[in-house]
Design a protein around this motif. Sequence first.
Motif, PDB file in Angstrom:
ATOM      1  N   ALA A 131       0.840  -1.203   0.000  1.00  0.00           N
ATOM      2  CA  ALA A 131       0.000   0.000   0.000  1.00  0.00           C
ATOM      3  C   ALA A 131       0.875   1.253   0.000  1.00  0.00           C
ATOM      4  CB  ALA A 131      -0.924  -0.004   1.219  1.00  0.00           C
ATOM      5  N   GLU A 132       1.941   1.213   0.799  1.00  0.00           N
ATOM      6  CA  GLU A 132       2.859   2.366   0.842  1.00  0.00           C
ATOM      7  C   GLU A 132       3.535   2.560  -0.504  1.00  0.00           C
ATOM      8  OE1 GLU A 132       5.563   1.963   4.233  1.00  0.00           O
ATOM      9  OE2 GLU A 132       4.673   3.870   4.909  1.00  0.00           O
ATOM     10  N   LYS A 133       3.975   1.471  -1.081  1.00  0.00           N
ATOM     11  CA  LYS A 133       4.704   1.521  -2.352  1.00  0.00           C
ATOM     12  C   LYS A 133       3.823   2.052  -3.478  1.00  0.00           C
ATOM     13  CE  LYS A 133       7.605  -1.603  -5.045  1.00  0.00           C
ATOM     14  NZ  LYS A 133       8.996  -1.760  -4.735  1.00  0.00           N
ATOM     15  N   LEU A 134       2.553   1.642  -3.494  1.00  0.00           N
ATOM     16  CA  LEU A 134       1.663   2.011  -4.596  1.00  0.00           C
ATOM     17  C   LEU A 134       0.845   3.266  -4.302  1.00  0.00           C
ATOM     18  CD1 LEU A 134       0.226  -1.551  -5.423  1.00  0.00           C
ATOM     19  CD2 LEU A 134       2.120  -0.404  -6.557  1.00  0.00           C
ATOM     20  N   GLY A 135       0.885   3.739  -3.055  1.00  0.00           N
ATOM     21  CA  GLY A 135       0.071   4.898  -2.675  1.00  0.00           C
ATOM     22  C   GLY A 135      -1.410   4.562  -2.573  1.00  0.00           C
ATOM     23  N   PHE A 136      -1.718   3.311  -2.225  1.00  0.00           N
ATOM     24  CA  PHE A 136      -3.101   2.880  -2.037  1.00  0.00           C
ATOM     25  C   PHE A 136      -3.446   2.941  -0.545  1.00  0.00           C
ATOM     26  CE2 PHE A 136      -4.615   0.135  -5.838  1.00  0.00           C
ATOM     27  CZ  PHE A 136      -3.927   0.918  -6.744  1.00  0.00           C
ATOM     28  N   MET A 137      -4.734   3.040  -0.246  1.00  0.00           N
ATOM     29  CA  MET A 137      -5.167   2.983   1.145  1.00  0.00           C
ATOM     30  C   MET A 137      -5.108   1.512   1.610  1.00  0.00           C
ATOM     31  SD  MET A 137      -8.865   3.970   2.571  1.00  0.00           S
ATOM     32  CE  MET A 137      -9.048   4.596   4.201  1.00  0.00           C
ATOM     33  N   TYR A 138      -4.702   1.311   2.861  1.00  0.00           N
ATOM     34  CA  TYR A 138      -4.618  -0.044   3.399  1.00  0.00           C
ATOM     35  C   TYR A 138      -5.819  -0.297   4.314  1.00  0.00           C
ATOM     36  CZ  TYR A 138      -3.139  -3.613   6.731  1.00  0.00           C
ATOM     37  OH  TYR A 138      -3.092  -4.710   7.540  1.00  0.00           O
ATOM     38  N   ILE A 139      -6.533  -1.372   4.054  1.00  0.00           N
ATOM     39  CA  ILE A 139      -7.701  -1.691   4.884  1.00  0.00           C
ATOM     40  C   ILE A 139      -7.543  -3.112   5.440  1.00  0.00           C
ATOM     41  CG2 ILE A 139     -10.226  -1.944   4.920  1.00  0.00           C
ATOM     42  CD1 ILE A 139     -10.292   0.038   2.525  1.00  0.00           C
ATOM     43  N   ASP A 140      -7.447  -3.209   6.758  1.00  0.00           N
ATOM     44  CA  ASP A 140      -7.254  -4.492   7.423  1.00  0.00           C
ATOM     45  C   ASP A 140      -8.617  -4.973   7.924  1.00  0.00           C
ATOM     46  OD1 ASP A 140      -6.714  -6.562   9.096  1.00  0.00           O
ATOM     47  OD2 ASP A 140      -5.198  -5.533  10.283  1.00  0.00           O
ATOM     48  N   THR A 141      -9.258  -5.861   7.164  1.00  0.00           N
ATOM     49  CA  THR A 141     -10.620  -6.268   7.540  1.00  0.00           C
ATOM     50  C   THR A 141     -10.625  -7.184   8.766  1.00  0.00           C
ATOM     51  OG1 THR A 141     -10.691  -8.157   6.030  1.00  0.00           O
ATOM     52  CG2 THR A 141     -11.435  -6.038   5.153  1.00  0.00           C
ATOM     53  N   GLY A 142      -9.525  -7.910   8.989  1.00  0.00           N
ATOM     54  CA  GLY A 142      -9.419  -8.745  10.192  1.00  0.00           C
ATOM     55  C   GLY A 142      -9.475  -7.871  11.442  1.00  0.00           C
ATOM     56  N   ALA A 143      -8.840  -6.692  11.358  1.00  0.00           N
ATOM     57  CA  ALA A 143      -8.858  -5.759  12.497  1.00  0.00           C
ATOM     58  C   ALA A 143     -10.281  -5.307  12.786  1.00  0.00           C
ATOM     59  CB  ALA A 143      -7.970  -4.549  12.186  1.00  0.00           C
ATOM     60  N   MET A 144     -11.116  -5.248  11.754  1.00  0.00           N
ATOM     61  CA  MET A 144     -12.505  -4.835  11.971  1.00  0.00           C
ATOM     62  C   MET A 144     -13.271  -5.916  12.736  1.00  0.00           C
ATOM     63  SD  MET A 144     -12.911  -3.078   8.192  1.00  0.00           S
ATOM     64  CE  MET A 144     -14.439  -2.214   8.320  1.00  0.00           C
ATOM     65  N   TYR A 145     -13.043  -7.196  12.385  1.00  0.00           N
ATOM     66  CA  TYR A 145     -13.697  -8.290  13.130  1.00  0.00           C
ATOM     67  C   TYR A 145     -13.149  -8.356  14.561  1.00  0.00           C
ATOM     68  CZ  TYR A 145     -15.969  -9.721   8.860  1.00  0.00           C
ATOM     69  OH  TYR A 145     -16.761  -9.721   7.737  1.00  0.00           O
ATOM     70  N   ARG A 146     -11.850  -8.110  14.707  1.00  0.00           N
ATOM     71  CA  ARG A 146     -11.253  -8.107  16.051  1.00  0.00           C
ATOM     72  C   ARG A 146     -11.870  -6.993  16.896  1.00  0.00           C
ATOM     73  NH1 ARG A 146      -5.838 -10.524  16.625  1.00  0.00           N
ATOM     74  NH2 ARG A 146      -5.450 -11.785  14.784  1.00  0.00           N
ATOM     75  N   THR A 147     -12.057  -5.810  16.287  1.00  0.00           N
ATOM     76  CA  THR A 147     -12.631  -4.680  17.031  1.00  0.00           C
ATOM     77  C   THR A 147     -14.087  -4.967  17.403  1.00  0.00           C
ATOM     78  OG1 THR A 147     -11.173  -3.188  15.833  1.00  0.00           O
ATOM     79  CG2 THR A 147     -13.027  -2.175  16.981  1.00  0.00           C
ATOM     80  N   ALA A 148     -14.822  -5.596  16.496  1.00  0.00           N
ATOM     81  CA  ALA A 148     -16.217  -5.955  16.797  1.00  0.00           C
ATOM     82  C   ALA A 148     -16.250  -6.873  18.020  1.00  0.00           C
ATOM     83  CB  ALA A 148     -16.852  -6.641  15.595  1.00  0.00           C
ATOM     84  N   ALA A 149     -15.322  -7.843  18.067  1.00  0.00           N
ATOM     85  CA  ALA A 149     -15.268  -8.773  19.208  1.00  0.00           C
ATOM     86  C   ALA A 149     -14.914  -8.013  20.489  1.00  0.00           C
ATOM     87  CB  ALA A 149     -14.241  -9.869  18.936  1.00  0.00           C
TER      88      ALA A 149
END
Length: 222
Positions: free
Chosen positions: A23-41
Amino acid sequence: MGRIIAIDGPSGAGKSTISKLLAEKLGFMYIDTGAMYRTAALLALEAGIPLTDGRRVAELCGDLEFSFRVEGDRVRVVCNGRDVTAAIRTHEMGMHASDVSKNPEVREALVELQRALGRRHDAILEGRDIGTVVFPDADVKFFLDASLDERARRRHKELAEKGEAVTFEEVRETMRKRDMNDSRRAIAPLRPAEDAIHIDTTGKDIPAVIDELVQHIRERIS
Ligand code: DC
């Protein structure tokens, strides 16, 4: 609609490290969907809501706003203004996330958030069902994998560096169970999309894997 790169695979396959750097190399946004499930828990546990109560956990997820700030090889996960990074990155929260992610209502709520983020930006999303469910039309799809022993070694090292007292055998066993949990669930199970590019990261160093992915991306995205 932004351009979308999907990176799926089991835990410890190298998805996070590789997605962040890419994401850093390409200038794309990074989205960690596992972190979203972890936060929900995490939020459900804090609110005293059982992880099996899909409807109530999904209600919690409806108005969450996530941001993922990449700082070198680390990422800060901020949810509604609160830095949840340390709280969600524990061995235990991984298993709780896997349990909470079985609920269809929770998946629906979080997939909606993931799509909304992806629609606004060029993005790299890492998870289990990005190429199959969240963005089946993603521009490029990867499925990263590695042997169970190697994945457990990497995760054990990560946890040990953070000072978590857990043995290699415990990490390996939890990982095996979590893979089974994630692959056998009825909804959006962990599996490669038919058009995903498979990359086995066993024994490979990170720069080599990044180069391999960049080559595939350049062939598909101008
Ligand atoms: O990638 P991770 O270890 O942070 O993910 C934690 C759990 O969340 C994983 O065991 C299954 C679930 N998950 C999911 O069901 N779908 C995703 N897209 C990402 C994670």
